[in-house]
Design a protein around this motif. Structure first.
Motif, PDB file in Angstrom:
ATOM      1  N   LEU A 153       0.827  -1.199   0.000  1.00  0.00           N
ATOM      2  CA  LEU A 153       0.000   0.000   0.000  1.00  0.00           C
ATOM      3  C   LEU A 153       0.864   1.253   0.000  1.00  0.00           C
ATOM      4  O   LEU A 153       0.571   2.232  -0.697  1.00  0.00           O
ATOM      5  N   GLY A 154       1.950   1.243   0.771  1.00  0.00           N
ATOM      6  CA  GLY A 154       2.850   2.391   0.782  1.00  0.00           C
ATOM      7  C   GLY A 154       3.496   2.612  -0.568  1.00  0.00           C
ATOM      8  O   GLY A 154       3.591   3.750  -1.052  1.00  0.00           O
ATOM      9  N   ALA A 155       3.918   1.534  -1.201  1.00  0.00           N
ATOM     10  CA  ALA A 155       4.561   1.636  -2.515  1.00  0.00           C
ATOM     11  C   ALA A 155       3.584   2.152  -3.563  1.00  0.00           C
ATOM     12  O   ALA A 155       3.916   3.033  -4.370  1.00  0.00           O
ATOM     13  N   VAL A 156       2.373   1.626  -3.558  1.00  0.00           N
ATOM     14  CA  VAL A 156       1.356   2.038  -4.530  1.00  0.00           C
ATOM     15  C   VAL A 156       0.937   3.490  -4.297  1.00  0.00           C
ATOM     16  O   VAL A 156       0.714   4.239  -5.252  1.00  0.00           O
ATOM     17  N   SER A 157       0.849   3.899  -3.030  1.00  0.00           N
ATOM     18  CA  SER A 157       0.479   5.283  -2.718  1.00  0.00           C
ATOM     19  C   SER A 157       1.479   6.261  -3.312  1.00  0.00           C
ATOM     20  O   SER A 157       1.100   7.289  -3.892  1.00  0.00           O
ATOM     21  N   CYS A 158       2.762   5.944  -3.182  1.00  0.00           N
ATOM     22  CA  CYS A 158       3.790   6.825  -3.731  1.00  0.00           C
ATOM     23  C   CYS A 158       3.669   6.920  -5.245  1.00  0.00           C
ATOM     24  O   CYS A 158       3.751   8.007  -5.814  1.00  0.00           O
ATOM     25  N   SER A 159       3.460   5.789  -5.900  1.00  0.00           N
ATOM     26  CA  SER A 159       3.345   5.772  -7.352  1.00  0.00           C
ATOM     27  C   SER A 159       2.176   6.629  -7.821  1.00  0.00           C
ATOM     28  O   SER A 159       2.311   7.456  -8.732  1.00  0.00           O
ATOM     29  N   LEU A 160       1.016   6.454  -7.183  1.00  0.00           N
ATOM     30  CA  LEU A 160      -0.174   7.210  -7.585  1.00  0.00           C
ATOM     31  C   LEU A 160       0.014   8.704  -7.341  1.00  0.00           C
ATOM     32  O   LEU A 160      -0.315   9.536  -8.196  1.00  0.00           O
ATOM     33  N   LEU A 161       0.561   9.065  -6.184  1.00  0.00           N
ATOM     34  CA  LEU A 161       0.770  10.480  -5.867  1.00  0.00           C
ATOM     35  C   LEU A 161       1.760  11.128  -6.829  1.00  0.00           C
ATOM     36  O   LEU A 161       1.579  12.267  -7.261  1.00  0.00           O
ATOM     37  N   TRP A 162       2.804  10.393  -7.196  1.00  0.00           N
ATOM     38  CA  TRP A 162       3.817  10.948  -8.094  1.00  0.00           C
ATOM     39  C   TRP A 162       3.237  11.212  -9.477  1.00  0.00           C
ATOM     40  O   TRP A 162       3.385  12.301 -10.031  1.00  0.00           O
ATOM     41  N   PHE A 163       2.571  10.214 -10.047  1.00  0.00           N
ATOM     42  CA  PHE A 163       2.049  10.384 -11.399  1.00  0.00           C
ATOM     43  C   PHE A 163       0.942  11.433 -11.448  1.00  0.00           C
ATOM     44  O   PHE A 163       0.851  12.199 -12.410  1.00  0.00           O
ATOM     45  N   ALA A 164       0.094  11.473 -10.404  1.00  0.00           N
ATOM     46  CA  ALA A 164      -0.958  12.494 -10.365  1.00  0.00           C
ATOM     47  C   ALA A 164      -0.347  13.887 -10.245  1.00  0.00           C
ATOM     48  O   ALA A 164      -0.772  14.829 -10.932  1.00  0.00           O
ATOM     49  N   GLY A 165       0.662  14.034  -9.394  1.00  0.00           N
ATOM     50  CA  GLY A 165       1.313  15.330  -9.254  1.00  0.00           C
ATOM     51  C   GLY A 165       2.017  15.760 -10.523  1.00  0.00           C
ATOM     52  O   GLY A 165       1.972  16.935 -10.913  1.00  0.00           O
ATOM     53  N   LEU A 166       2.657  14.803 -11.198  1.00  0.00           N
ATOM     54  CA  LEU A 166       3.372  15.118 -12.429  1.00  0.00           C
ATOM     55  C   LEU A 166       2.404  15.504 -13.544  1.00  0.00           C
ATOM     56  O   LEU A 166       2.619  16.477 -14.271  1.00  0.00           O
ATOM     57  N   GLY A 167       1.316  14.734 -13.679  1.00  0.00           N
ATOM     58  CA  GLY A 167       0.372  14.994 -14.760  1.00  0.00           C
ATOM     59  C   GLY A 167      -0.445  16.262 -14.552  1.00  0.00           C
ATOM     60  O   GLY A 167      -0.545  17.104 -15.451  1.00  0.00           O
ATOM     61  N   TYR A 168      -1.015  16.413 -13.364  1.00  0.00           N
ATOM     62  CA  TYR A 168      -1.881  17.565 -13.113  1.00  0.00           C
ATOM     63  C   TYR A 168      -1.091  18.802 -12.694  1.00  0.00           C
ATOM     64  O   TYR A 168      -1.517  19.926 -12.946  1.00  0.00           O
TER      65      TYR A 168
END
Length: 206
Positions: A153-168
């Motif tokens: 869950l920690g690993a997936v959270s980082c991935s989602l936050l990174w890509f969302a921050g980068l894209g938006y």
């Protein structure tokens, strides 16, 4: 180790792997600047990471050792894709009139075409398997069985936050990229980076 510590270990590990200049991140950034299918790209990249990390954590961390032929085939496919995309980016620099400096709109590449590019940048990169399946998988399987879901869950959270921050987050740069010169510089850097990554993949297998 506490539950929060396990969660943070997964998050910090992936942060160290994912927050770096790479073909996939550059693609997500460009889609964010174009405001084109950003949600689709962010969701695909995060889900792909989650799937590959799950494969690694739950028992297939030795994929590279068991199927070396697959990794080699992916390396050559990645080289070919990076070369093609890099040359396309450099070609856009020479044709500034064709650059879309405007921010919004739904024109341009279709959702299916954008998704195909996102899949190629993600799945044709051998390093993504080394990072997610092998490295994250090796550390994840070292956790106690009851704590592996928290690490995941920690690993997936980082991935989602990174890509969302980068894209938006790329939208904050929209005023700068209203100028064609900025797009030329970006495409020049992207093209050179793609070619450098292709060279690195080739050299790594020589």
């Amino acid at each position: 180790m506490t539950s929060m510590a396990v969660y943070l270990q997964g998050l910090v590990l992936v942060a160290g792997l994912i927050v770096a200049i790479g073909a996939q991140n550059a693609f997500v950034l460009r889609q964010g600047l174009l405001r084109r299918h950003v949600g689709l790209v962010v969701l695909f990249c995060a889900l792909a990471d989650a799937l590959l990390m799950a494969v690694g954590i739950w028992g297939l961390g030795a994929l590279d050792a068991r199927l070396p032929g697959v990794t080699q085939a992916l390396r050559w496919a990645g080289i070919a894709f990076l070369l093609a995309y890099g040359l396309r980016a450099l070609a856009r620099v020479a044709r500034p009139a064709g650059l879309e400096a405007g921010g919004g709109g739904g024109g341009g590449a279709s959702a299916a075409g954008t998704l195909a590019q996102a899949a190629a940048f993600t799945l044709l990169n051998p390093h993504v398997y080394l990072d997610t399946v092998l490295l994250v998988g090796a550390i994840g399987t070292a956790q106690a069985p009851a704590q592996r879901p928290l690490f995941f869950l920690g690993a997936v959270s980082c991935s989602l936050l990174w890509f969302a921050g980068l894209g938006y987050g790329a939208r904050l740069l929209a005023p700068l990229f209203a100028r064609q010169r900025a797009w030329q510089v970006l495409d020049l850097l992207l093209g050179l980076m793609m070619l450098a990554l292709a060279w690195g993949l080739w050299r790594g297998g020589v």
